[in-house]
Design a protein around this motif. Sequence first.
Motif, PDB file in Angstrom:
ATOM      1  N   TYR A  73      -8.775  -1.244  -6.059  1.00 39.01           N
ATOM      2  CA  TYR A  73     -10.231  -1.242  -6.207  1.00 39.01           C
ATOM      3  C   TYR A  73     -10.650  -1.749  -7.590  1.00 39.01           C
ATOM      4  O   TYR A  73     -11.577  -2.556  -7.716  1.00 39.01           O
ATOM      5  CB  TYR A  73     -10.797   0.165  -6.002  1.00 39.01           C
ATOM      6  N   GLN A  74      -9.978  -1.272  -8.645  1.00 34.11           N
ATOM      7  CA  GLN A  74     -10.341  -1.730  -9.982  1.00 34.11           C
ATOM      8  C   GLN A  74     -10.031  -3.223 -10.151  1.00 34.11           C
ATOM      9  O   GLN A  74     -10.820  -3.956 -10.741  1.00 34.11           O
ATOM     10  CB  GLN A  74      -9.600  -0.912 -11.040  1.00 34.11           C
ATOM     11  N   LYS A  75      -8.908  -3.658  -9.634  1.00 30.34           N
ATOM     12  CA  LYS A  75      -8.498  -5.052  -9.776  1.00 30.34           C
ATOM     13  C   LYS A  75      -9.436  -5.997  -9.020  1.00 30.34           C
ATOM     14  O   LYS A  75      -9.801  -7.069  -9.512  1.00 30.34           O
ATOM     15  CB  LYS A  75      -7.073  -5.221  -9.267  1.00 30.34           C
ATOM     16  N   LEU A  76      -9.860  -5.593  -7.822  1.00 25.97           N
ATOM     17  CA  LEU A  76     -10.676  -6.467  -6.986  1.00 25.97           C
ATOM     18  C   LEU A  76     -12.142  -6.493  -7.388  1.00 25.97           C
ATOM     19  O   LEU A  76     -12.780  -7.548  -7.383  1.00 25.97           O
ATOM     20  CB  LEU A  76     -10.567  -6.034  -5.516  1.00 25.97           C
ATOM     21  N   PHE A  77     -12.695  -5.322  -7.724  1.00 23.16           N
ATOM     22  CA  PHE A  77     -14.151  -5.223  -7.834  1.00 23.16           C
ATOM     23  C   PHE A  77     -14.705  -5.226  -9.262  1.00 23.16           C
ATOM     24  O   PHE A  77     -15.798  -5.748  -9.493  1.00 23.16           O
ATOM     25  CB  PHE A  77     -14.635  -3.970  -7.098  1.00 23.16           C
ATOM     26  N   LEU A  78     -13.982  -4.672 -10.222  1.00 20.75           N
ATOM     27  CA  LEU A  78     -14.534  -4.583 -11.572  1.00 20.75           C
ATOM     28  C   LEU A  78     -14.877  -5.942 -12.186  1.00 20.75           C
ATOM     29  O   LEU A  78     -15.896  -6.058 -12.879  1.00 20.75           O
ATOM     30  CB  LEU A  78     -13.583  -3.812 -12.493  1.00 20.75           C
TER      31      LEU A  78
END
Length: 381
Positions: free
Chosen positions: A149-154
């Motif tokens: 989630y952090q890798k894709l969306f941030l």
Amino acid sequence: MNIVYVYGRDWPGEKAGISFSTYTGYGIAESDKKNNIEMIFAKNTKKDPEEVLSDYFSLDPISNFNINLLDNSTFFSETTKFYFQALKKIIELNKNKKIDAIITRTVKFLPFLFLLKKLYGLNIFFEAHSFYLDPDLKQEYDRKKEYIYQKLFLPSFDGIICHQSQIKNLYQKYIPESNYATITYGIRTLERVNDIWENQYIGYVGSLYENKGVEDLFKAFKKIEYPGLKLLIIGGRDKRIARFENLARNLNIEDRVEITGWVDRGKVDDYLKKVKIGVVPVRDTFHGRYLTCPTKIFNYFSHGIPVVGSDLPTVKEVVTDKCGLFYKDGNIDDLTKKINKLLDSKELFYNCSDNIMEIAKNLYFKNRGKKFIDFIESVSN
């Protein structure tokens, strides 16, 4: 500005993030009456939110600060239900009045915020209190979903807000192109008792989890021999309290130790007025060295209490050499030595306390809230 803050935890609750986010939102509202803040939490009370604000957080209700509590009871995943309800609530709020920015510290809510950004063009900000972007560290945490989630969306969000420079440096290594702000935690009030030097307690505020280093404080306190001096533990629950009561008995200091158990925020301040030195025994772990910003530091600062803390960058960044002394994590003798050094010198003690009182003037939540607004305005489309 019209701002929504989402945190997927029970409100009120003992998690440090609950106080952190509540005071953050309140500070934003206080900084300018034109700022309307909608806080979204999971429901954990039958009381009216205004009553909780007053009794639990010692905050006066204000018209531009609103608490939205979502019922989270379900036979299925509570967190998943919360996320869908929060999504629906945000869409509803945006229809009533265009949202200028959404802030969250909940990693698993990031996909929903990505959807909101795509559908409505909303400005999204992540308040960083955890870190999962290192592919090796994700194995340590066993948090593969959070890593993804952090890798894709941030990278697609408008900014990342960090509470100290150590965690900011971590994020910048993996997402260098993002907008960043370092905005530390703050204080609600600033009040030092007139005769603080005469106080007879070494204090600790917080939970009693094994990784908090509190056991070291007990062992160090056994070595301190000042007439009438006591150890005050503000916090703790159930079995953990029993564990430390047993530890005190084993160390033969049970008559010199008081453990309050978990108390509301207002009562914390009442206890802190009795404290002479505050201890921050952060462990030298990945979390302790890079992620934490111990709120107990600001509890002590609110009352001008000199600090003895672990010699770690996350502690030293806030306390600095002007406001306290530092010891090597796990070194009981060094911790004892630093506490004794403050106890032995009234001049050093008041030098630290006076510096805290001066520095703390710039740490009010209202000032912190203004920094949030300034950052959001500077990077928003």
